[in-house]
Motif scaffolding. Structure first.
Motif, PDB file in Angstrom:
ATOM      1  N   ASP A  89       4.607  -3.079   0.234  1.00  0.00           N
ATOM      2  CA  ASP A  89       5.906  -2.583  -0.234  1.00  0.00           C
ATOM      3  C   ASP A  89       6.065  -1.127   0.210  1.00  0.00           C
ATOM      4  O   ASP A  89       5.546  -0.207  -0.421  1.00  0.00           O
ATOM      5  N   ARG A  90       6.828  -0.913   1.288  1.00  0.00           N
ATOM      6  CA  ARG A  90       7.004   0.436   1.812  1.00  0.00           C
ATOM      7  C   ARG A  90       8.255   1.102   1.252  1.00  0.00           C
ATOM      8  O   ARG A  90       8.593   2.216   1.642  1.00  0.00           O
ATOM      9  N   ILE A  91       8.928   0.375   0.321  1.00  0.00           N
ATOM     10  CA  ILE A  91      10.134   0.940  -0.302  1.00  0.00           C
ATOM     11  C   ILE A  91       9.796   1.556  -1.658  1.00  0.00           C
ATOM     12  O   ILE A  91      10.035   2.748  -1.889  1.00  0.00           O
ATOM     13  N   ARG A  92       9.215   0.763  -2.515  1.00  0.00           N
ATOM     14  CA  ARG A  92       8.918   1.244  -3.875  1.00  0.00           C
ATOM     15  C   ARG A  92       7.579   1.960  -3.965  1.00  0.00           C
ATOM     16  O   ARG A  92       7.378   2.816  -4.807  1.00  0.00           O
ATOM     17  N   GLY A  93       6.651   1.584  -3.129  1.00  0.00           N
ATOM     18  CA  GLY A  93       5.345   2.201  -3.181  1.00  0.00           C
ATOM     19  C   GLY A  93       4.478   1.607  -4.279  1.00  0.00           C
ATOM     20  O   GLY A  93       4.858   0.677  -4.990  1.00  0.00           O
ATOM     21  N   ARG A 120       3.161   7.830  -6.975  1.00  0.00           N
ATOM     22  CA  ARG A 120       3.208   6.620  -6.160  1.00  0.00           C
ATOM     23  C   ARG A 120       2.726   6.937  -4.740  1.00  0.00           C
ATOM     24  O   ARG A 120       2.982   8.027  -4.234  1.00  0.00           O
ATOM     25  N   TRP A 121       2.043   5.990  -4.121  1.00  0.00           N
ATOM     26  CA  TRP A 121       1.706   6.120  -2.711  1.00  0.00           C
ATOM     27  C   TRP A 121       2.360   4.999  -1.913  1.00  0.00           C
ATOM     28  O   TRP A 121       2.620   3.919  -2.427  1.00  0.00           O
ATOM     29  N   TRP A 122       2.630   5.313  -0.629  1.00  0.00           N
ATOM     30  CA  TRP A 122       3.297   4.360   0.240  1.00  0.00           C
ATOM     31  C   TRP A 122       2.373   3.988   1.399  1.00  0.00           C
ATOM     32  O   TRP A 122       1.678   4.852   1.944  1.00  0.00           O
ATOM     33  N   PRO A 129      -2.875   3.591   2.175  1.00  0.00           N
ATOM     34  CA  PRO A 129      -2.033   4.741   1.818  1.00  0.00           C
ATOM     35  C   PRO A 129      -1.807   5.683   2.988  1.00  0.00           C
ATOM     36  O   PRO A 129      -2.749   6.045   3.710  1.00  0.00           O
ATOM     37  N   HIS A 131       1.151   8.096   2.527  1.00  0.00           N
ATOM     38  CA  HIS A 131       1.923   9.186   1.970  1.00  0.00           C
ATOM     39  C   HIS A 131       1.931   9.044   0.456  1.00  0.00           C
ATOM     40  O   HIS A 131       1.997   7.931  -0.074  1.00  0.00           O
ATOM     41  N   ALA A 132       1.837  10.148  -0.278  1.00  0.00           N
ATOM     42  CA  ALA A 132       1.839  10.092  -1.747  1.00  0.00           C
ATOM     43  C   ALA A 132       2.655  11.246  -2.314  1.00  0.00           C
ATOM     44  O   ALA A 132       2.674  12.346  -1.761  1.00  0.00           O
TER      45      ALA A 132
END
Length: 572
Positions: A89-93, A120-122, A129, A131-132
Motif C-alpha cells: 500500500d503506497r497510498i496509505r502507508g 507511518r512508513w511507505w 520501507p 520513506h517515513a
C-alpha cells in the motif's frame, strides 16, 4: 521545514492567521520528522531541538545519527518497526508505534528521556520501507501511569479484550443507538466448556493460556465493528452489529469451528477446547442491558446442557416476562423498605404446655408498603433469597430484635436466619456489637436455623451454632422433619430446641401416624436434652394430643394472631 526560530517568534494564543502547528506541538511536548530511508536524511520540525534537548539538530540529521542516541536495549525495537514488514500500500502507508529511551547529550550522557514514536512508513518497489513520517512525544512517568490505568480500566489483562464493565457499557451504547437508528443486532455469550478439567489437570496457568487463545481465535473471526469482551472467568460476551437470527447462527458456527478444529498450543503441550454459545436478538428479544445478558446466559445454559459444543438462540418462556417483572418489583420494594426503615416485626407466642403462658415469642418479619399496608414475609423473602438480599434482611431483622430485647427485659425472642447468614461473619459481629456482649440480652435470644439449611454445610453450621452458644444464645432447628436431618446430626449441632414441622401437626387430631411420629420425635429430643416446639397448632384437640405426648411449647393460630411488636406490653 520551518524557520528554526519560528516557534519562539509566534504565540499560539494570539496567532490569528491560521493554526500554529509548531506551537501546538511544542505545548504538548511533541515534535515531527520526515525520514528518507534510502538516503538516510532525517529532517526535523523546528522545535525538535527544544523538545528533545539536543544542542544541534545537525547532529541528528541522519537516521544513523539519531539511532546513536537511542538506548542500546531499545534500539532493536525501533529498527524492527522498519525491518520486519513488507507492504504494497503506497497510498496509505503502514502505521507504527514504539517507545524507547534516548540520551540527548550523546551516548555517554547520563541524562535520558523516554519518548513515544509513532507515524507511518511507505514502501518502495520491493515492498520495504522507503520513506517515513512520524511524531515523537516526551513520555513522563505520569503519562505511563495514565496509560496503564486506561488499559487496566478498559481491558481484561489476560485476554486483552474489553473487561466486563466496558463490555456492558458498549452494550448499553449499542441499545441506545438502536433507539435512534433501528436495526437488528445480536448479543452472544460464549463459554469454554472444559476449562474446569484443564485447570484441575494442568493448573490454572494452563487454563489461562487456553482462555487467551480461545479469545484470540474468536476475535479473529469477528467482522469489523463487532465487539468482544470477557464477561467472567470462562465466558465472553460478543456484540454482533447489524445481525439477525440467521446471521447469528452463521457467526456462531464460525466461532465453534475456529475453536474446535485445531488444538491449542500451551506450555503443557497441545490441548483441545470446545465452546458453547447462547445468543439473544436485540432489541427484538431484549431492549435493556440486564435482559440481554440474562437471556443470553439462559440460552448458554441450554446450549451447555445439549452436547459438547452447541449454539442456542434464546426463546422466550410463556409467562416468563411476567415472573421477571414481578420479581424485579419485589426486589425494588424490599430495597426501598430497607432504605426507608419500613421493615416491621410481629410477635407470635410459643406457649408453654405446662403453664399455658407465652414464654417465648417468634419474630416474624413484615414489610410495610408506603400506604401503610403490611406484607407477610412469605410474599417477598423467597424472591429476596434468590436475588441475594437475604443477608440485608437478616441484618435488619437482627437490629429490630435486639432493640426489642433492650426495651423489654422480660422478653425472650427467637428469630430466623437464612442459609447465607450462617456463613456471614459480619452478622455475628453485628450481633455482638448491637448487644455490647451483654449476657442478659444474649441469653434471651434464640436463633432459628431451618433443617434444610443446617445439612447443606454441616461443618459450617456447627461453627455458627458453637459461636452463638459461646455468646450465650440458644439455637433452634426449625421445620424439623421436613428434611433428612438425623438426631445424630442434631447432637453434632448441639442445638437447644427442636421445632417440629407443622405438616405433622395440622392433621394431628385425625392422623394416627402423625401422632406416633411426633411422640417419637419428642422422646428422642428429650433423650438429647432438647426442648420441643410444635408448629401450626390450630385446635384444642391437637393441644390435648401434644400435651399428652410431652411437648414443651406450642405455636399456632389457636393461640391468636401475631401481635405488632409495638403493641407488646412488658410483664415486668
Amino acid at each position: 521545514m520551518a524557520d528554526p526560530d519560528a516557534d519562539q517568534k509566534r504565540d499560539p494564543l494570539t496567532e490569528s492567521d491560521g493554526l500554529d502547528l509548531v506551537g501546538i506541538l511544542s505545548s504538548i511536548e511533541e515534535t515531527a520528522y520526515d525520514w528518507d530511508l534510502v538516503s538516510g536524511r532525517l529532517e526535523w520540525e523546528s522545535n525538535a531541538a527544544a523538545i528533545l534537548g539536543v544542542a544541534d539538530l545537525t547532529k541528528i540529521s541522519t537516521g544513523a545519527a539519531y539511532h546513536a542516541l537511542i538506548a542500546p536495549e531499545h534500539l532493536k525495537d525501533r529498527l524492527e518497526v522498519f525491518s520486519r514488514g513488507v507492504a504494497t500500500d503506497r497510498i496509505r502507508g503502514v502505521p507504527y508505534r514504539v517507545q524507547y529511551r534516548i540520551s540527548p547529550g550523546g551516548p555517554r550522557s547520563w541524562k535520558t528521556i523516554r519518548v513515544e514514536d509513532h507515524g507511518r512508513w511507505w514502501p518502495g518497489p520491493d515492498g520495504h520501507p522507503m520513506h517515513a513520517r512520524g511524531v515523537i512525544r516526551i513520555v513522563h512517568d505520569q503519562y505511563l501511569e495514565q496509560q496503564r490505568l486506561l488499559v487496566r480500566n478498559d481491558f481484561d489483562e489476560l485476554t486483552g479484550q474489553l473487561n466486563r464493565i466496558r463490555l456492558t457499557e458498549a452494550l448499553s451504547a449499542v441499545l441506545a443507538r438502536i433507539e435512534r437508528e433501528p436495526q437488528s443486532c445480536g448479543f452472544l455469550m460464549v463459554s469454554v466448556n472444559n476449562l474446569a478439567v484443564i485447570n484441575d489437570t494442568f493448573g490454572i496457568s494452563i487454563g489461562d493460556e487456553t482462555i487467551a487463545e480461545v479469545a484470540r481465535r474468536i476475535r479473529a473471526k469477528l467482522r469489523g465493528g463487532d465487539i468482544i469482551g470477557r464477561y467472567s472467568s470462562n465466558k465472553f460476551g460478543i456484540i454482533m452489529m447489524k445481525c439477525g437470527p440467521r446471521a447469528l447462527r452463521v457467526a456462531a458456527e464460525r466461532f465453534l469451528k475456529a475453536v474446535r478444529d485445531s488444538t491449542i498450543k500451551t506450555s503443557a503441550g497441545q490441548l483441545s477446547a470446545t465452546i458453547s454459545i447462547g445468543a439473544v436478538v436485540i432489541p427484538d428479544q431484549a431492549n435493556a442491558v440486564q435482559d440481554a445478558v440474562n437471556f443470553a446466559l439462559r440460552a448458554l445454559d441450554a446450549a451447555r446442557s445439549q452436547r459438547i459444543d452447541c449454539f442456542v438462540l434464546y426463546e422466550p418462556v410463556p409467562g416468563g416476562e411476567t415472573v421477571r417483572v414481578r420479581n424485579r418489583t419485589i426486589a425494588n420494594n424490599v430495597i426501598s423498605a430497607l432504605d426507608d426503615n419500613r421493615m416491621r416485626l410481629v410477635l407470635q407466642p410459643m406457649v408453654s404446655a405446662k403453664t399455658g403462658k407465652a414464654e417465648i415469642y417468634e419474630c416474624l418479619l413484615r414489610m410495610e408498603r408506603p400506604d401503610g399496608q403490611l406484607v407477610s414475609a412469605g410474599e417477598f423473602v423467597p424472591v429476596a433469597e434468590q436475588l441475594g438480599l437475604s443477608r440485608l434482611i437478616d441484618r435488619r431483622t437482627l437490629e429490630l430484635t435486639i432493640a426489642l430485647l433492650k426495651k423489654h427485659p422480660d422478653l425472650v425472642l427467637s428469630l430466623n436466619v437464612s442459609g447465607l447468614t450462617c456463613s456471614d461473619k459480619e452478622w455475628i459481629a453485628a450481633l455482638w456489637r448491637l448487644t455490647d456482649g451483654r449476657k442478659d440480652i444474649l441469653s434471651r435470644l434464640i436463633v432459628e436455623i431451618t433443617e434444610t439449611v443446617a445439612i447443606e454445610d454441616l461443618d459450617q453450621t456447627i461453627n455458627f451454632v458453637d459461636t452463638l452458644k459461646e455468646f450465650g444464645c440458644r439455637v433452634a432447628i426449625d421445620d424439623f422433619g421436613a428434611g433428612y436431618t438425623s438426631f445424630k446430626n442434631l447432637k453434632l449441632l448441639n442445638v437447644d430446641i427442636v421445632k417440629i414441622d407443622g405438616v405433622f401437626v395440622k392433621n394431628l387430631a385425625n392422623d394416627t401416624s402423625d401422632r406416633i411420629f411426633i411422640k417419637t420425635m419428642i422422646d428422642l429430643a428429650r433423650m438429647f436434652g432438647m426442648a420441643t416446639v410444635a408448629e401450626w397448632v390450630g385446635d384444642e384437640q391437637s393441644v390435648k394430643h401434644l400435651t399428652e405426648a410431652g411437648i414443651d411449647f406450642m405455636q399456632g393460630f389457636y393461640y391468636g394472631m401475631p401481635i405488632a411488636a409495638a403493641e407488646y406490653v412488658s410483664k415486668a
